[in-house]
Design a protein around this motif. Structure first.
Motif, PDB file in Angstrom:
ATOM      1  N   UNK A   1      -9.611  53.085  21.498  1.00  8.01           N
ATOM      2  CA  UNK A   1      -8.684  52.170  20.820  1.00  8.01           C
ATOM      3  C   UNK A   1      -9.200  50.729  20.860  1.00  8.01           C
ATOM      4  N   UNK A   2      -9.966  50.378  21.888  1.00 11.81           N
ATOM      5  CA  UNK A   2     -10.566  49.033  21.945  1.00 11.81           C
ATOM      6  C   UNK A   2     -11.602  48.861  20.836  1.00 11.81           C
ATOM      7  N   UNK A   3     -12.340  49.917  20.531  1.00 15.47           N
ATOM      8  CA  UNK A   3     -13.309  49.857  19.447  1.00 15.47           C
ATOM      9  C   UNK A   3     -12.588  49.732  18.099  1.00 15.47           C
ATOM     10  N   UNK A   4     -11.473  50.448  17.962  1.00 14.94           N
ATOM     11  CA  UNK A   4     -10.667  50.353  16.739  1.00 14.94           C
ATOM     12  C   UNK A   4     -10.162  48.920  16.558  1.00 14.94           C
ATOM     13  N   UNK A   5      -9.635  48.323  17.625  1.00 19.25           N
ATOM     14  CA  UNK A   5      -9.160  46.929  17.563  1.00 19.25           C
ATOM     15  C   UNK A   5     -10.298  45.991  17.186  1.00 19.25           C
ATOM     16  N   UNK A   6     -11.477  46.245  17.726  1.00 16.49           N
ATOM     17  CA  UNK A   6     -12.638  45.400  17.421  1.00 16.49           C
ATOM     18  C   UNK A   6     -13.027  45.518  15.947  1.00 16.49           C
ATOM     19  N   UNK A   7     -12.964  46.724  15.386  1.00 19.05           N
ATOM     20  CA  UNK A   7     -13.266  46.909  13.966  1.00 19.05           C
ATOM     21  C   UNK A   7     -12.241  46.151  13.121  1.00 19.05           C
ATOM     22  N   UNK A   8     -10.976  46.220  13.503  1.00 19.93           N
ATOM     23  CA  UNK A   8      -9.935  45.495  12.761  1.00 19.93           C
ATOM     24  C   UNK A   8     -10.169  43.987  12.830  1.00 19.93           C
ATOM     25  N   UNK A   9     -10.576  43.499  13.999  1.00 19.64           N
ATOM     26  CA  UNK A   9     -10.896  42.069  14.146  1.00 19.64           C
ATOM     27  C   UNK A   9     -12.070  41.697  13.234  1.00 19.64           C
ATOM     28  N   UNK A  10     -13.112  42.514  13.257  1.00 13.70           N
ATOM     29  CA  UNK A  10     -14.290  42.246  12.419  1.00 13.70           C
ATOM     30  C   UNK A  10     -13.925  42.287  10.939  1.00 13.70           C
ATOM     31  N   UNK A  11     -13.101  43.248  10.549  1.00 13.84           N
ATOM     32  CA  UNK A  11     -12.698  43.358   9.137  1.00 13.84           C
ATOM     33  C   UNK A  11     -11.954  42.099   8.704  1.00 13.84           C
ATOM     34  N   UNK A  12     -11.090  41.585   9.569  1.00 15.39           N
ATOM     35  CA  UNK A  12     -10.326  40.381   9.227  1.00 15.39           C
ATOM     36  C   UNK A  12     -11.181  39.126   9.220  1.00 15.39           C
ATOM     37  N   UNK A  13     -12.157  39.064  10.103  1.00 12.93           N
ATOM     38  CA  UNK A  13     -12.943  37.827  10.218  1.00 12.93           C
ATOM     39  C   UNK A  13     -14.191  37.810   9.336  1.00 12.93           C
TER      40      UNK A  13
END
Length: 156
Positions: free
Chosen positions: A31-43
Motif C-alpha cells: 500500500x505504501x508503493x500504491x500511495x507513492x504511485x498516486x503521489x507521483x501521478x499527481x506531481x
C-alpha cells in the motif's frame, strides 16, 4: 543497450512510465508503493497514472499490486518469458538470462520518468546515482511529506 531497449519496449510501457523496485526482503507494505504511485501521478503526470514497470524477484508482488489497482497497467519480467535462454554477445561470450534480466531491470529503473523504491535497497541507490533526474525519485520508507517539500537528493 539495444537488448535492454528491445526487451523493455516489448513490455509496452512507452516513453513515460513509473518504475517500482520491490526487493525480496521488502519492509514496507505494498500500500505504501500504491500511495507513492498516486503521489507521483499527481506531481509528475497531471493525475494520470502511466504504465508501471515492477522490478522484483517475488512475482506474487506483481499480482498483489494488480489486485489492489486492477485499473492500472503493471508490467514486469515475471511470467513465462522469465529466465529465457542465454544470449551470445558480439564477442562470442554468452550472457546468462539472469544477468540479462538484471540489465533490463536496471535500464528500466534508471530511464523511467519516475522511480519508487526502498531506501535500504542497494538497487534503489544504484538506480538513484544512474538516473539523470534525481527529483523524480521516491523512497517509500520516508514519509510522503518529506517528498512534498520538493527537495532533491543530490550527493555530487
Amino acid at each position: 543497450r539495444q537488448m535492454a531497449c528491445t526487451s523493455l519496449s516489448q513490455k509496452n510501457v512507452g516513453q513515460r512510465f513509473i518504475a517500482i523496485s520491490i526487493p525480496l526482503t521488502a519492509n514496507e507494505p505494498l500500500t505504501k508503493f500504491i500511495q507513492a504511485v498516486e503521489f507521483a501521478a499527481n506531481s509528475q503526470f497531471e493525475t494520470h497514472v502511466p504504465p508501471i514497470f515492477v522490478s522484483t524477484d517475488d512475482c506474487s508482488k506483481v499480482q498483489e499490486l494488480k489486485d489492489l489497482r486492477p485499473e492500472w497497467q503493471f508490467e514486469s519480467l515475471c511470467g513465462k518469458e522469465r529466465y529465457g535462454s542465454s544470449i551470445t554477445l558480439s564477442n562470442g561470450e554468452e550472457m546468462s538470462s539472469e544477468f540479462r534480466e538484471w540489465i533490463v531491470r536496471m535500464f528500466a529503473l534508471t530511464t523511467a520518468t519516475y522511480f519508487i523504491g526502498e531506501g535500504f535497497s542497494e538497487v534503489s541507490w544504484i538506480s538513484f546515482f544512474l538516473r539523470g533526474y534525481r527529483h523524480s525519485f521516491l523512497l517509500v520508507d520516508l514519509p510522503i511529506e518529506e517528498h512534498k517539500r520538493q527537495e532533491m537528493f543530490d550527493f555530487w
